[in-house]
Design a protein around this motif. Structure first.
Motif, short mmCIF file in Angstrom:
data_model
loop_
_atom_site.label_atom_id
_atom_site.label_comp_id
_atom_site.label_asym_id
_atom_site.label_seq_id
_atom_site.Cartn_x
_atom_site.Cartn_y
_atom_site.Cartn_z
N UNK A 153 33.79 11.74 60.63
CA UNK A 153 34.52 12.68 59.77
C UNK A 153 35.61 13.38 60.57
N UNK A 154 36.85 13.17 60.14
CA UNK A 154 37.99 13.77 60.85
C UNK A 154 39.11 14.18 59.89
N UNK A 155 38.84 14.19 58.58
CA UNK A 155 39.84 14.62 57.60
C UNK A 155 39.49 16.02 57.11
N UNK A 156 40.43 16.93 57.24
CA UNK A 156 40.18 18.34 56.96
C UNK A 156 40.50 18.67 55.51
N UNK A 157 39.53 19.30 54.83
CA UNK A 157 39.68 19.67 53.43
C UNK A 157 39.40 21.15 53.22
N UNK A 158 40.22 21.77 52.39
CA UNK A 158 39.94 23.09 51.85
C UNK A 158 39.80 22.90 50.35
N UNK A 159 38.61 23.15 49.83
CA UNK A 159 38.35 22.78 48.45
C UNK A 159 38.42 21.27 48.31
N UNK A 160 39.23 20.78 47.37
CA UNK A 160 39.41 19.33 47.20
C UNK A 160 40.77 18.86 47.69
N UNK A 161 41.45 19.67 48.48
CA UNK A 161 42.78 19.31 48.99
C UNK A 161 42.71 19.00 50.47
N UNK A 162 43.24 17.83 50.87
CA UNK A 162 43.30 17.48 52.29
C UNK A 162 44.46 18.20 52.95
N UNK A 163 44.19 18.83 54.10
CA UNK A 163 45.17 19.62 54.82
C UNK A 163 45.39 19.02 56.19
N UNK A 164 46.66 18.77 56.54
CA UNK A 164 46.97 18.26 57.88
C UNK A 164 46.92 19.41 58.88
N UNK A 165 46.34 19.16 60.04
CA UNK A 165 46.28 20.19 61.07
C UNK A 165 46.37 19.53 62.44
N UNK A 166 46.94 20.24 63.44
CA UNK A 166 47.16 19.62 64.75
C UNK A 166 45.88 19.37 65.54
N UNK A 200 37.76 28.99 48.38
CA UNK A 200 37.36 27.62 48.74
C UNK A 200 36.87 27.60 50.17
N UNK A 201 35.87 26.76 50.44
CA UNK A 201 35.43 26.58 51.81
C UNK A 201 36.23 25.48 52.48
N UNK A 202 35.92 25.21 53.75
CA UNK A 202 36.60 24.15 54.47
C UNK A 202 35.58 23.28 55.19
N UNK A 203 35.93 22.01 55.38
CA UNK A 203 35.04 21.07 56.06
C UNK A 203 35.83 19.83 56.42
N UNK A 204 35.30 19.08 57.37
CA UNK A 204 35.86 17.78 57.72
C UNK A 204 35.01 16.69 57.05
N UNK A 205 35.69 15.70 56.47
CA UNK A 205 35.02 14.61 55.77
C UNK A 205 35.47 13.27 56.35
#
Length: 356
Positions: A74-87, A338-343
């Motif tokens: 899991x390395x894709x960052x999500x806040x709610x159901x939106x994927x967010x790019x981060x460095x 919304x929470x955040x998590x990596x998927x």
């Protein structure tokens, strides 16, 4: 009798349609559900598969051993159901093994048990910063499964239900070395890395299949883990209000789809369906305080099943279609939208079962 059999078919199809309305989760979301091979899709209970070979599903005093393996990163960052790019990215790599046994007392009743084993690494980018590695046994489950109708059924379908006691045999306070305020300390590993959750629970499950045309079946599997315990007292090193200790969470898993025997390929069956798994915001029983990552993933679930005499090999490659991380109970109390998590984008699930 004929009406009863019709009701069984309706119940199977209704369960399939209802399962498709739910959601799922993996990655940083701590869902460690297992998935067993559905032997009935290649070898219907009570007879030989049309592809040839195999064992009689009606035999009793029959031991089946199922060894499963699941891997994802899991390395894709999500806040709610939106994927967010981060460095900076958390990489949560997990290998989940499972050894399951089933001993058939009668054509309908079986004893079942599962022993999961976890191994994973996580590069934590927030304090305590570090690369955490955890291995160990998970929580043991023991129970019983029963088919609703005595096999073989005339309509080529059946429904099974099971209930298992989850025993907190797994480590729930595994630690690693992290850096906090410039000093290396022994810190608790992330909740998603813990092999166990520290609570007694009840795992209820069902599965079913129905022949729809030559060498083709509709199928479903569903399970829900009830964890009544609120929190397990394990510190998380988190500073947000209400998230100082780990929550003991419910978990769920479902699959639904169609399998088809491959023409001119003896013993080979392909399947296509959807898969869901996740952690709910609130448990069905008990409170839901403490730190948890509720979440859901819905995946396309292609697979292959190969039968060779008394051995069955299955491989699935669920590919995420939708991911969501809603806020937990403490986050809702703190006003978080919304929470955040990596998927993970996908996972690989393989199992091999042998009938003795």
């Amino acid at each position: 009798m004929r009406n009863i059999k019709r009701l069984a078919v309706i119940a199977t199809l209704a369960s399939i349609s209802l399962a498709g309305t739910q959601a799922i989760a993996q990655g940083c979301v701590a869902a460690h559900s297992t998935q067993h091979t559905m032997d009935e899709l290649v070898n219907p209970i009570g007879g030989f598969n049309e592809s040839g070979g195999g064992y009689k599903g009606l035999s009793i005093h029959n031991l089946t051993v199922d060894i499963g393996y699941r891997v994802f990163n899991s390395n894709k960052y999500f806040i709610g159901d939106a994927e967010i790019a981060r460095p900076t990215t958390v990489r949560n790599h997990q290998n989940i093994f499972d050894v399951g046994v089933e001993y058939k007392f009668t054509p309908r009743w079986s004893f079942i048990a599962d022993v999961p084993v976890y191994n994973g690494t996580r590069n934590q980018i927030y304090a305590p910063v570090g690369i955490y590695q955890v291995s160990g046994l998970g929580d043991l489950t023991v129970g019983a499964q029963a088919w609703i109708f005595r096999p073989p059924t005339e309509n080529g379908g059946n429904v099974a239900v099971s209930a298992s006691l989850k025993i907190p045999t797994g480590i729930d306070n595994a630690t690693g070395s992290g850096v906090l305020n410039g000093q290396t300390i022994k810190a608790t590993a992330d909740q998603s890395m813990q092999p166990g959750d520290g609570g007694w629970g009840l795992l209820v499950a069902t599965q079913g299949y129905k022949s729809i045309w030559r060498r083709a079946d509709a199928y479903y599997q569903a399970q829900y883990l009830l964890n009544p315990r609120d929190t397990n007292g394990v510190a998380t090193f988190r500073t947000q209000p209400g998230q100082g200790v780990m929550s003991v969470t419910d978990q769920y898993l479902y699959r639904v789809g169609i399998s088809q025997g491959v023409p001119k390929a003896r013993g080979l069956t392909m399947s296509l369906g959807v898969r869901g798994e996740g952690v709910p915001v609130r448990d069905l029983l008990g409170d839901s305080n403490g730190f948890r990552r509720p979440g859901s993933i819905l995946s396309l679930d292609p697979g292959l099943i190969f039968q060779a005499k008394k051995m069955i090999l299955s491989v699935n490659g669920p590919w995420a279609l939708h991911r969501n991380r809603p806020p937990s109970v403490p986050e809702l109390q703190n006003g978080t939208l919304n929470g955040d998590a990596f998927f993970a984008d996908y996972s690989v699930i393989a199992s091999i079962s042998h009938h003795f």
